[in-house]
Scaffold this motif. Structure first.
Motif, PDB file in Angstrom:
ATOM      1  N   ARG A  65     -25.744  50.005 172.801  1.00 56.88           N
ATOM      2  CA  ARG A  65     -26.191  51.209 172.037  1.00 56.88           C
ATOM      3  C   ARG A  65     -25.130  51.608 170.879  1.00 56.88           C
ATOM      4  N   VAL A  66     -23.907  51.642 171.427  1.00 61.08           N
ATOM      5  CA  VAL A  66     -22.906  52.167 170.651  1.00 61.08           C
ATOM      6  C   VAL A  66     -22.535  51.318 169.582  1.00 61.08           C
ATOM      7  N   ALA A  67     -22.587  49.998 169.568  1.00 58.06           N
ATOM      8  CA  ALA A  67     -22.473  48.940 168.792  1.00 58.06           C
ATOM      9  C   ALA A  67     -23.498  48.896 167.905  1.00 58.06           C
ATOM     10  N   GLY A  68     -24.818  48.995 168.367  1.00 50.91           N
ATOM     11  CA  GLY A  68     -25.791  49.073 167.320  1.00 50.91           C
ATOM     12  C   GLY A  68     -25.886  50.212 166.627  1.00 50.91           C
ATOM     13  N   VAL A 106     -26.104  25.735 163.146  1.00 53.63           N
ATOM     14  CA  VAL A 106     -25.275  26.269 163.912  1.00 53.63           C
ATOM     15  C   VAL A 106     -24.916  27.498 163.567  1.00 53.63           C
ATOM     16  N   LEU A 107     -24.377  27.854 162.069  1.00 53.74           N
ATOM     17  CA  LEU A 107     -24.134  29.254 161.743  1.00 53.74           C
ATOM     18  C   LEU A 107     -25.222  30.199 161.920  1.00 53.74           C
ATOM     19  N   ALA A 108     -26.307  29.646 161.670  1.00 52.62           N
ATOM     20  CA  ALA A 108     -27.556  30.647 161.889  1.00 52.62           C
ATOM     21  C   ALA A 108     -27.772  31.034 163.144  1.00 52.62           C
ATOM     22  N   VAL A 109     -27.520  30.006 164.116  1.00 58.12           N
ATOM     23  CA  VAL A 109     -27.721  30.249 165.603  1.00 58.12           C
ATOM     24  C   VAL A 109     -26.693  31.095 166.019  1.00 58.12           C
ATOM     25  N   CYS A 110     -25.441  30.774 165.819  1.00 59.39           N
ATOM     26  CA  CYS A 110     -24.451  31.827 166.116  1.00 59.39           C
ATOM     27  C   CYS A 110     -24.651  33.302 165.557  1.00 59.39           C
ATOM     28  N   ALA A 111     -24.812  33.341 164.314  1.00 63.81           N
ATOM     29  CA  ALA A 111     -24.882  34.680 163.990  1.00 63.81           C
ATOM     30  C   ALA A 111     -26.160  35.539 164.504  1.00 63.81           C
ATOM     31  N   VAL A 118     -27.801  39.680 168.644  1.00 58.21           N
ATOM     32  CA  VAL A 118     -28.337  39.921 169.769  1.00 58.21           C
ATOM     33  C   VAL A 118     -27.464  40.540 170.652  1.00 58.21           C
ATOM     34  N   VAL A 119     -26.070  40.294 171.009  1.00 58.27           N
ATOM     35  CA  VAL A 119     -25.135  40.845 171.753  1.00 58.27           C
ATOM     36  C   VAL A 119     -24.845  42.055 171.203  1.00 58.27           C
TER      37      VAL A 119
END
Length: 87
Positions: free
Chosen positions: A24-27, A8-13, A18-19
């Motif tokens: 672009r700014v967050a990336g 669950v932790l890996a999927v959430c991370a 991805v989000v």
């Protein structure tokens, strides 16, 4: 049960990554932060590499990486001065 929590932790991370990368700014901010952490690790490693000559070491852990990553070289000097004053 423990394996399920790690999954669950890996999927959430992964979903959070991805989000963040869709924006672009967050990336760019995430890339800048990662670059600062890598440079901080190299600076701390270089200080520890010279420890055979100077007999001065700084541990490479999350706290020191964050301090040097955020503050840069002045953060490195801050940690060095703090270690000299405390010890």
């Amino acid at each position: 049960m423990r394996v399920a929590m790690w999954v669950v932790l890996a999927v959430c991370a992964l979903l959070l990554l991805v989000v963040v990368l869709r924006n672009r700014v967050a990336g760019r901010w995430l890339t800048y932060l990662a670059l600062n952490v890598v440079v901080a690790a190299f600076l701390l490693y270089f200080v520890n590499l010279l420890s055979s000559y100077t007999h001065f070491t700084l541990p490479i852990n999350v706290a020191t990486l964050c301090t040097v990553g955020i503050l840069g070289v002045p953060g490195l000097f801050l940690l060095a001065a703090l270690k000299l004053v405390v010890l």
